[in-house]
Motif scaffolding. Structure first.
Motif, PDB file in Angstrom:
ATOM      1  N   LYS A   1      -2.322   8.806 -10.231  1.00 27.76           N
ATOM      2  CA  LYS A   1      -2.073   9.817  -9.193  1.00 27.76           C
ATOM      3  C   LYS A   1      -2.820   9.437  -7.911  1.00 27.76           C
ATOM      4  N   GLU A   2      -4.078   9.028  -8.046  1.00 22.55           N
ATOM      5  CA  GLU A   2      -4.865   8.611  -6.878  1.00 22.55           C
ATOM      6  C   GLU A   2      -4.265   7.365  -6.227  1.00 22.55           C
ATOM      7  N   MET A   3      -3.825   6.417  -7.044  1.00 21.25           N
ATOM      8  CA  MET A   3      -3.221   5.198  -6.511  1.00 21.25           C
ATOM      9  C   MET A   3      -1.927   5.525  -5.767  1.00 21.25           C
ATOM     10  N   ASP A   4      -1.116   6.388  -6.355  1.00 19.83           N
ATOM     11  CA  ASP A   4       0.147   6.771  -5.715  1.00 19.83           C
ATOM     12  C   ASP A   4      -0.104   7.516  -4.419  1.00 19.83           C
TER      13      ASP A   4
ATOM     14  N   MET B   1       1.042   6.460  -0.650  1.00 17.75           N
ATOM     15  CA  MET B   1       1.849   7.338   0.201  1.00 17.75           C
ATOM     16  C   MET B   1       1.136   7.646   1.523  1.00 17.75           C
ATOM     17  N   ASP B   2      -0.212   7.670   1.498  1.00 19.03           N
ATOM     18  CA  ASP B   2      -0.992   7.980   2.687  1.00 19.03           C
ATOM     19  C   ASP B   2      -1.205   6.765   3.588  1.00 19.03           C
ATOM     20  N   ALA B   3      -0.918   5.590   3.071  1.00 23.55           N
ATOM     21  CA  ALA B   3      -1.141   4.366   3.861  1.00 23.55           C
ATOM     22  C   ALA B   3      -0.160   4.311   5.014  1.00 23.55           C
ATOM     23  N   PRO B   4      -0.636   3.863   6.177  1.00 25.85           N
ATOM     24  CA  PRO B   4       0.289   3.757   7.311  1.00 25.85           C
ATOM     25  C   PRO B   4       1.369   2.712   7.055  1.00 25.85           C
TER      26      PRO B   4
END
Length: 154
Positions: A140-143, A147-150
C-alpha cells in the motif's frame, strides 16, 4: 573495489584471505545500498552515534560484506530466506524492510505471497497472518508513493 574485483570473488564474495576490513566494509556498503536503497542506508548512518556505530559497522561488514556479496545464492533467494527468517522470529519492522528489498531484488508480489504461504506451514499461521498484514501495508505504501510521484517530463 567491489566483490567481483577481488581474486577468488566467485567463491567468497568480498571476504577473501587478503581482503582488508575496509574492502569488506566497502563491498558490503555497495550491496547494502543496492538492496535497501541509498535513502535507507543514509538514514541508518545519519542516526548512528557512539553507542550504535560498532553495530552499524558490524552489519555492513559481516551481513552485507560477508554474506550478501557471496555468489552462492541469487539476491532473490537471499531475500526469500531473509523474509522467512524475519517471519520465523517475528521481526516485523525488519520484515517490512526486507519485503521492499525483495521487490528491489526482483521478486514479484506473487513470489512474496508464495513465500509467506510457505511460512504459514513452517513458522505458523499466526506469524504468517502478521506477515501478510505487514506485506499488505508495504505494498500500500509503495503504491501510494508511486501514485504521488510526479509524472516524468515529456
Amino acid at each position: 573495489m567491489t566483490g567481483t574485483d577481488l581474486p577468488g570473488a566467485e567463491r567468497n564474495g568480498v571476504v577473501q584471505p587478503d581482503a582488508t576490513s575496509q574492502e569488506i566494509y566497502d563491498g558490503g556498503m555497495v550491496v547494502r545500498r543496492e538492496v535497501l536503497g541509498a535513502a535507507h542506508v543514509d538514514r541508518a548512518n545519519a542516526n548512528k552515534d557512539e553507542f550504535t556505530d560498532d553495530f552499524q559497522d558490524m552489519i555492513t561488514r559481516i551481513a552485507w560484506g560477508g554474506i550478501w556479496t557471496r555468489p552462492g545464492l541469487t539476491r532473490q533467494m537471499r531475500s526469500a530466506v531473509t523474509i522467512t527468517a524475519m517471519v520465523a522470529h517475528g521481526h516485523w519492522e525488519e520484515l517490512a524492510m526486507h519485503i521492499r528489498a525483495a521487490i528491489t531484488n526482483g521478486l514479484s508480489r506473487d513470489d512474496i505471497k508464495e513465500i509467506l504461504l510457505q511460512t504459514a506451514i513452517y513458522c505458523g499461521v499466526p506469524s504468517a497472518n502478521t506477515a501478510f498484514k505487514t506485506a499488505q501495508q508495504v505494498f500500500k505504501e509503495m503504491d501510494s508513493a508511486t501514485m504521488d510521484a510526479p509524472a516524468p517530463p515529456n
